[in-house]
Each structure stands twice: as structure tokens, then as C-alpha cells.
Design an enzyme around this catalytic site. Structure first.
Site, PDB file in Angstrom:
ATOM      1  N   SER A  71       0.719  -1.318  -0.357  1.00 16.76           N
ATOM      2  CA  SER A  71       0.019   0.163   0.329  1.00 16.76           C
ATOM      3  C   SER A  71       0.419   1.166  -0.005  1.00 16.76           C
ATOM      4  CB  SER A  71      -1.320   0.053   1.150  1.00 16.76           C
ATOM      5  OG  SER A  71      -1.859   0.810   0.819  1.00 16.76           O
ATOM      6  N   ASP A 191      -9.574  -6.227  -4.167  1.00 20.61           N
ATOM      7  CA  ASP A 191      -9.469  -5.229  -3.542  1.00 20.61           C
ATOM      8  C   ASP A 191     -10.048  -3.920  -3.175  1.00 20.61           C
ATOM      9  OD1 ASP A 191      -7.509  -2.847  -2.170  1.00 20.61           O
ATOM     10  OD2 ASP A 191      -5.875  -3.690  -3.028  1.00 20.61           O
ATOM     11  N   HIS A 209      -7.441  -6.685   0.439  1.00 24.24           N
ATOM     12  CA  HIS A 209      -5.814  -5.516   0.339  1.00 24.24           C
ATOM     13  C   HIS A 209      -5.001  -5.917   1.884  1.00 24.24           C
ATOM     14  CE1 HIS A 209      -4.347  -1.854  -0.268  1.00 24.24           C
ATOM     15  NE2 HIS A 209      -4.051  -1.316   1.225  1.00 24.24           N
TER      16      HIS A 209
END
Length: 236
Positions: A71, A191, A209
Site C-alpha cells: 500500500s 482489493d 487489501h
């Protein structure tokens, strides 16, 4: 010994990687350094300065390792390629070239930043729940995440604010177009924070995610396969 360096994302410190610990092969050396301001790592006086971030992270980011950035950690790791010697390779996990390229619009992120300024703890907790929406068992994943991180943010508020600014500003498209090292992209197939999957992305099925929480064994296998590919070494 093959080396992996795992880098966490916004609002989560290195404990996010703990579920992978039982699944590594014997021939892999894994480190999970915290970004400055997270965990026990001292915050930077200017947490949004990439040159200062690079200097602080240099000991933790050796060139002979495969870096894995999740991320925001992926955006930062890619941005640091312009400041540090390139590693053996970089894996972008759950990371688009820009955070606001997909379901999260610039306007939504701006609203989130305003909410964080009003009530950082509640906004942090909301984000942790929201990012788990694509996992096969979101409530179970949320319980696991709370067990790992506790009830308060694992970073200084200034560090978290700077991270939100970086989510709004960082664009690694040019680095992906002309990478200084091999870059691989890996993501959960469900995600909720990313745009539609691209041909160069490898998908982890039945994950969102946070595959560290929902599919740790599968994630470890994928990362080891990439480590073998990029290092040319067969793991024990």
C-alpha cells in the site's frame, strides 16, 4: 541466504506481517523494519521529506534484498528508488501507481484527511475496518488486526498526517515506466482500494487489501516465488 524486507502501509506498523512468520522457508531471511515514526522508530522532524526518509531507512533497505512494499509502503519504496541504490527487486503489494487512481477519489481522500484532523483515532479505526472489505471474512480479519495493533495508532499523529499527504501526492508512474530494478505487482483479487487489475499484476484469489491477514500462507509462497525468480536461488 535470500533476504526479504517487508514494508508496511499507512496506519499499520511492522506487526501487520506477523501472520506470515510460520510460513517462511528455512532459506529466507525476513526483516520488517518500521518506517520512521512507527513503532519504536524515531519520527522524522520533517516526515514528508523523501531525502530524509531515505537517509533514515538506508540501513534497513539493503541492495541485495527484495523489497516488498504494501500500500503506502509500496509507493514510498518506489519513490525511494530515486534516492537509494536499487535493490534486487521491488514487489508492490496492494499498490497502484497513485492511491487515488481507483475507487478512492481525490475528493474522498481530502474528506478523509479533514476527518482525521478532527478525530484522528476514530478515523484511523474507520480506515482499518474499511480496508478489510474485500477479505473473505472481514470481521475475523478485523479482530486479527486489532489483536495485532491494539486500540491506538502505532505512529505519531504528525507521521500519520504526512502519510495521508503522501497518499494524495505520490505518483510512481514514471518509475514504473523506467524502473531501475525489476518491479513486480501483486494484489488481492478483491482489493477494495485499487482500480481494476492490470495485465502485469498477479492476483491472490480470495483476498482483498490485506492478504497478510486473510491468506498469509499463500502470500508467503508468492513472495518466495518472486524471490527465487529475481535472485536465481532455490529456497530450502
Amino acid at each position: 541466504m535470500s533476504r526479504l524486507v517487508l514494508l508496511s502501509g499507512w496506519g499499520c506498523d511492522a506487526r501487520i506481517w506477523d501472520p506470515l512468520a510460520p510460513h517462511w522457508s528455512a532459506g529466507v531471511e525476513v526483516s520488517t523494519p518500521d518506517w520512521p515514526g512507527y513503532g519504536d522508530a524515531a519520527p522524522l522532524a520533517t516526515p514528508d521529506a523523501l531525502d530524509k526518509l531515505a537517509a533514515a531507512m538506508t540501513p534497513a533497505l539493503p541492495g541485495e534484498a527484495l523489497w516488498v512494499g504494501w500500500s503506502l509502503g509500496g509507493l514510498l519504496a518506489a519513490a525511494l528508488l530515486e534516492h537509494l541504490p536499487p535493490p534486487r527487486g521491488l514487489v508492490l503489494l496492494g499498490c497502484a501507481p497513485r492511491f487515488t487512481l481507483g475507487p478512492v477519489s481525490p475528493e474522498e481522500l481530502a474528506g478523509f484527511r479533514r476527518a482525521f484532523a478532527r478525530d484522528p483515532h476514530a478515523t484511523w479505526r474507520h480506515f482499518l475496518r474499511h480496508q478489510l472489505g474485500g477479505e473473505p471474512a472481514p470481521r475475523q480479519a478485523h479482530v486479527r488486526l486489532r489483536d495485532l495493533l491494539g486500540e491506538t495508532p502505532p505512529a505519531s499523529l504528525a507521521t500519520l498526517e504526512a502519510g495521508l499527504a503522501q497518499l494524495a501526492q505520490l505518483d510512481i508512474g514514471a518509475i514504473l515506466a523506467a524502473p531501475p530494478c525489476p518491479i513486480r505487482r501483486l494484489r488481492g483479487a478483491r482489493d477494495p482500494l485499487l482500480p481494476a487489475a492490470q495485465p502485469d499484476e498477479t492476483l491472490l484469489e480470495e483476498a482483498g487489501h490485506c492478504p497478510q491477514l486473510s491468506r498469509p500462507a499463500a502470500l508467503a509462497r508468492h513472495l518466495e516465488a518472486l524471490l527465487e525468480e529475481l535472485s536465481g536461488e532455490r529456497l530450502a
